[in-house]
Scaffold this motif. Structure first.
Motif, PDB file in Angstrom:
ATOM      1  N   ARG A   1       0.843  -1.192   0.000  1.00 14.14           N
ATOM      2  CA  ARG A   1       0.000   0.000   0.000  1.00 14.14           C
ATOM      3  C   ARG A   1       0.877   1.241   0.000  1.00 14.14           C
ATOM      4  O   ARG A   1       1.771   1.384   0.842  1.00 14.14           O
ATOM      5  CB  ARG A   1      -0.920  -0.012   1.220  1.00 14.14           C
TER       6      ARG A   1
ATOM      7  N   THR B   1       0.994   5.742  -0.867  1.00 18.03           N
ATOM      8  CA  THR B   1       0.260   6.994  -1.001  1.00 18.03           C
ATOM      9  C   THR B   1       0.632   7.649  -2.322  1.00 18.03           C
ATOM     10  O   THR B   1       1.818   7.791  -2.641  1.00 18.03           O
ATOM     11  CB  THR B   1       0.571   7.941   0.168  1.00 18.03           C
ATOM     12  N   ASP B   2      -0.400   8.038  -3.090  1.00 24.35           N
ATOM     13  CA  ASP B   2      -0.157   8.662  -4.393  1.00 24.35           C
ATOM     14  C   ASP B   2       0.366  10.088  -4.176  1.00 24.35           C
ATOM     15  O   ASP B   2      -0.354  10.944  -3.657  1.00 24.35           O
ATOM     16  CB  ASP B   2      -1.453   8.692  -5.193  1.00 24.35           C
TER      17      ASP B   2
ATOM     18  N   GLY C   1      -4.719  10.156  -2.811  1.00 24.62           N
ATOM     19  CA  GLY C   1      -5.332   8.838  -2.797  1.00 24.62           C
ATOM     20  C   GLY C   1      -4.330   7.767  -2.395  1.00 24.62           C
ATOM     21  O   GLY C   1      -3.176   8.044  -2.056  1.00 24.62           O
ATOM     22  N   ASN C   2      -4.766   6.533  -2.453  1.00 17.66           N
ATOM     23  CA  ASN C   2      -3.952   5.385  -2.080  1.00 17.66           C
ATOM     24  C   ASN C   2      -3.809   4.439  -3.258  1.00 17.66           C
ATOM     25  O   ASN C   2      -4.738   4.255  -4.048  1.00 17.66           O
ATOM     26  CB  ASN C   2      -4.583   4.627  -0.899  1.00 17.66           C
ATOM     27  N   VAL C   3      -2.646   3.821  -3.352  1.00 14.25           N
ATOM     28  CA  VAL C   3      -2.363   2.841  -4.395  1.00 14.25           C
ATOM     29  C   VAL C   3      -2.021   1.522  -3.715  1.00 14.25           C
ATOM     30  O   VAL C   3      -1.205   1.486  -2.793  1.00 14.25           O
ATOM     31  CB  VAL C   3      -1.200   3.294  -5.297  1.00 14.25           C
TER      32      VAL C   3
ATOM     33  N   GLN D   1      -4.335  -1.022  -7.942  1.00 18.58           N
ATOM     34  CA  GLN D   1      -5.612  -0.335  -7.760  1.00 18.58           C
ATOM     35  C   GLN D   1      -5.372   1.003  -7.076  1.00 18.58           C
ATOM     36  O   GLN D   1      -4.672   1.088  -6.064  1.00 18.58           O
ATOM     37  CB  GLN D   1      -6.577  -1.189  -6.937  1.00 18.58           C
ATOM     38  N   TRP D   2      -5.970   2.046  -7.668  1.00 15.94           N
ATOM     39  CA  TRP D   2      -5.870   3.402  -7.120  1.00 15.94           C
ATOM     40  C   TRP D   2      -7.240   3.831  -6.646  1.00 15.94           C
ATOM     41  O   TRP D   2      -8.237   3.703  -7.369  1.00 15.94           O
ATOM     42  CB  TRP D   2      -5.347   4.351  -8.189  1.00 15.94           C
ATOM     43  N   ASP D   3      -7.306   4.341  -5.413  1.00 13.09           N
ATOM     44  CA  ASP D   3      -8.559   4.837  -4.839  1.00 13.09           C
ATOM     45  C   ASP D   3      -8.321   6.226  -4.269  1.00 13.09           C
ATOM     46  O   ASP D   3      -7.314   6.467  -3.582  1.00 13.09           O
ATOM     47  CB  ASP D   3      -9.052   3.925  -3.712  1.00 13.09           C
ATOM     48  N   MET D   4      -9.262   7.116  -4.540  1.00 14.61           N
ATOM     49  CA  MET D   4      -9.206   8.460  -3.956  1.00 14.61           C
ATOM     50  C   MET D   4     -10.606   8.828  -3.473  1.00 14.61           C
ATOM     51  O   MET D   4     -11.584   8.721  -4.218  1.00 14.61           O
ATOM     52  CB  MET D   4      -8.723   9.485  -4.974  1.00 14.61           C
TER      53      MET D   4
ATOM     54  N   THR E   1     -11.975   5.147  -8.552  1.00 14.54           N
ATOM     55  CA  THR E   1     -11.168   3.931  -8.551  1.00 14.54           C
ATOM     56  C   THR E   1     -10.681   3.634  -9.959  1.00 14.54           C
ATOM     57  O   THR E   1     -11.443   3.750 -10.930  1.00 14.54           O
ATOM     58  CB  THR E   1     -11.976   2.733  -8.029  1.00 14.54           C
TER      59      THR E   1
ATOM     60  N   TYR F   1      -8.354   0.457 -11.876  1.00 13.60           N
ATOM     61  CA  TYR F   1      -7.808  -0.876 -11.622  1.00 13.60           C
ATOM     62  C   TYR F   1      -7.237  -1.448 -12.909  1.00 13.60           C
ATOM     63  O   TYR F   1      -7.831  -1.311 -13.988  1.00 13.60           O
ATOM     64  CB  TYR F   1      -8.904  -1.805 -11.082  1.00 13.60           C
TER      65      TYR F   1
END
Length: 752
Positions: A400, A402-403, A408-410, A435-438, A451, A453
């Protein structure tokens, strides 16, 4: 008057006679606690060191000629956290004796209280004698004796009785304890952590039931010790009457062994063993059972026929977990049996599969690594062992980050799996994905999650013809696949007051877009069980595993309503999805996802304090609102009186060619009712309601009991006594249907 002395003048008999168990010929009245209470901790000053004895008394005198110190009038003394109270204490310095008399009460650091008429000690203050003693233990047990003597730290009690049971009724009148142990002599050796009885007699409800010339067990202070444990008594139609008599071996403070011979009236005896060990970095245990008997074929029926093979039968069950440093953990289990019916035949387990595995894990704040291997032994009647997979290895790594660019998180994932079968399809898989989520909140209070992916897969498989379901096979040889998806998920909670509490209404909309994906070219090993429900409605991929991916574009919408009142909570969720193209779906008919418009799914949970909890899950057919899934789980009652109800009906019209998606209907009920202060009745049942309407291949007639259980138990502070009846309706091989009766008797505070 307060004071202290440097030379110890007091030996507290709570440490002289720390006997947790004993027995005697004394009456029950002798086990009652005297009216005078134990000494209070604050009566005497706290000693400054272990050698100092502090005291408080109304009067103190000293005879210079006879060298006698006399303390009279509510004498209280303390040493090393132990306390004494007496009407009078006399210390003769010439003879070296200390004598206490009059309402003597001693409390040790374990909060055990000793009462006696008089106490006399030698000059060493380690040896002594007490007349007409009563020891009230912190755990509720009582020990009474006519006389107690200690020599060289070994305590001997004459005519003693022990019981943890109540000796007075609710009105304070003396009564006979439910059970007690009496003995002519009781010897406690603290060096060996053992208590030994001479001429022991165990009485139940006032009547002697067992005489033993000698009896010995651990005293509870040394972490246990070797000795017999309480027997298991059972009766079943298959094995007849059963007696299991376990013997416990204390091999070391961190290792023990329990061996249990089982004797049956209808079959040959069996031997069971369990070994446990605690190491510096973990713990492990191994158990097993072995016997010699005829095997029966594992076929369903009421009249099993032996196959003529009389052989050794048994099982093994071992597991352990070890910690290597702050990050690494190694765990594993081994479970195996000689045949498919042994565990049921000897009432050891109802499992239909036994899983063996080993797993090494490394967990940090931002990463996870698992290296695992596992194999399965099937106990199901119609399953072929050669079709069961062996996974070696199964590797999963996640990181995990941090972008740093847009926030966001990768999460980066690498995964590989190798499945081998002795008589089936073999598959190897490897993929790398990210996967990238913000998550952001708009000025209007909306929660927006974006998201992205992407994943690349590599597969290899052979022997595909040995998989019966065609859509699970995939192409033989090497196959590659790419996966990509974009998603936007928005929630808009509205919160306000409602009937003296609060409520929250949250509409939710999700849009997912994914290009066409090669699915049927890929073997399906881990995504076979698929069904639309509230838990996967908004999932990025609604297949259960990695081998299938839900491609195309879709919009999913729903809402949640939650109400919170004093002592009451209510939560309900409902939703549906719609595919934005009309291409044929990979999802099978009956899963609720095969058409452009999905079925409607939802969940409702209602709680009323700790008294009631109700959960209902459903799926409604989008065309005619027929109930395709109806599941209810309810618990109602208190800790002592309660009922549990579970009901499940799957009527999805799944095609019969898909082996993993059978429809089913069943009900599960259980409960416990406290009918008196110490008496309770309990029971449970499982009934298969599946008929040809739900599953055309089923052999059930629509009402097939699986298991019934009914029992009654008496449970108080000193004894647990219960009888349980169980009826089995599922007959496999020599595990025939029939009745089983189990008698449980536990004498509390007795044993290791």
């Amino acid at each position: 008057m307060w004071g202290s002395v440097k030379k110890p003048i007091l030996f507290l008999l709570a440490t002289t006679l720390p006997l947790p168990f004993a027995g005697s010929l004394l009456s029950a009245q002798n086990l009652a606690t005297p009216q005078a209470g134990p000494p209070l901790q604050g009566d005497a000053p706290t000693p400054a060191n272990e050698d100092e004895v502090t005291f408080a008394t109304d009067a103190l005198s000293y005879d210079d000629t006879a060298e006698v110190v006399t303390a009279t009038g509510n004498v209280r003394m303390m040493r090393r956290g132990d306390r004494l109270r007496a009407d009078k204490v006399v210390w003769n310095q010439q003879t070296g004796t200390v004598h206490a008399e009059g309402n003597v009460a001693v409390v040790n650091s374990a909060n055990d209280t000793l009462y006696g008429d008089s106490v006399e000690l030698t000059d060493s203050l380690r040896d002594g004698m007490i007349e007409n003693l009563l020891l009230v233990l912190n755990d509720g047990g009582r020990l009474a004796a006519m006389r107690g003597v200690r020599r060289n730290e070994v305590s001997t009690l004459d005519k003693a009785v022990y019981t943890p049971c109540a000796v007075v009724d609710s009105k304070g009148c003396p009564k006979e304890p439910i059970w007690k142990i009496s003995a002519v002599r009781v010897v406690h050796d603290p060096g060996k952590h053992r208590i030994t009885y001479d001429g022991a007699r165990i009485s139940f409800l006032g009547a002697p039931i067992l005489w033993l010339p000698g009896l010995s067990h651990p005293d509870g202070s040394g972490g246990g010790g070797s000795g017999l444990l309480l027997p298991d008594i059972k009766y079943s139609r298959v094995n007849g009457a059963e007696l299991g008599l376990p013997y416990y071996f204390q091999l070391a403070p961190n290792r023990d062994l329990t061996i249990t011979p089982h004797v049956y009236s209808k079959v040959l005896p069996a031997i069971e063993a369990q070994y446990r060990a605690l190491t510096s970095n973990g713990a492990w245990q191994a158990a097993g059972m072995v016997t010699y008997s005829s095997r029966f074929s594992a076929t369903t029926g009421t009249t099993p026929v032996p196959n003529g093979n009389k052989d050794i039968r048994g099982y093994i069950d071992a597991n352990g977990r070890f910690q290597f440093g702050p990050d690494w953990t190694l765990s594993g289990s081994i479970r195996g049996t000689s045949d498919r019916t042994f565990l049921r035949r000897y009432d050891l387990s109802r499992d239909d599969r036994l899983r063996n595995q080993i797993n090494a894990e490394r967990i940090t704040d931002n990463s996870y690594l698992s290296i695992k291997g596992w194999a399965v032994q099937t106990l199901r009647t119609n399953d072929k062992q050669g079709q069961q997979p062996i996974a070696l290895p199964a590797i999963d790594y996640r990181l995990r980050l941090t972008d740093p660019v847009v926030g966001g998180n990768v999460q980066i994932q690498a995964n590989s799996l190798a499945l081998l079968r002795t008589n089936g399809q073999d598959t190897q898989r490897a993929f790398v994905g990210a996967q990238w989520d913000m998550r952001r909140y708009t000025p209007l209070g909306q929660e927006l999650t974006l998201t992205a992916y992407g994943r690349g897969d590599l597969y290899h498989t052979d022997q595909v013809g040995r998989t019966n379901t065609i859509i699970y096979r995939g192409d033989p040889g090497w196959t590659t696949r790419g996966i990509a998806a974009l998603a936007a998920d928005i929630r808009w909670p509205f919160i306000g007051t409602f009937m003296g509490g609060t409520q929250r209404i949250t509409p939710r909309v999700q849009i997912v877009a994914s290009p066409k994906t090669r699915n049927l070219s890929i073997p399906n090993e881990d995504a076979r069980s698929i069904d639309l429900e509230d838990s996967n409605l908004f999932a990025l991929n609604r297949f259960s595993g990695y081998d299938r991916w839900e491609d195309g574009s879709r919009i999913t919408y729903g809402a949640e309503w939650a109400v919170y009142l004093p002592g009451i909570s209510f939560n309900t969720v409902i939703g549906q999805s719609y595919r934005l193209n009309n291409k044929p779906s990979l999802l099978p008919v009956g899963t609720g996802l095969s058409d452009r418009m999905s079925d409607v799914v939802g969940r409702t949970t209602f709680k009323y304090g700790r008294f009631l909890e109700l959960t209902h899950r459903f799926r409604l057919d989008k065309d005619n609102f027929a109930i395709r899934r109806n599941e209810i789980d309810a618990t109602i009652g208190t800790r002592k009186t309660y009922a549990t109800i579970g009901y499940l009906k799957l009527n999805r019209d799944i095609v019969a060619t898909i082996e993993d998606l059978r429809d089913r209907e069943e009900v599960r009920m259980g409960g416990r009712i406290q009918i008196a202060r110490y008496w309770s009745v309990f029971g449970s049942t499982v009934i298969d309601l599946t008929g040809r309407k739900e599953d055309p291949l089923t052999l059930s007639d629509g009402y097939q009991p699986i298991r019934h259980r009914l029992g009654i138990v008496y449970d108080d502070d000193c004894i647990e006594l219960g009888v349980t009846w169980r009826r089995e309706y599922d007959a496999i091989g020599d595990a025939r249907r029939g009745n089983t009766f189990l008698l449980r008797l536990a004498l509390k505070n007795l044993g290791r």
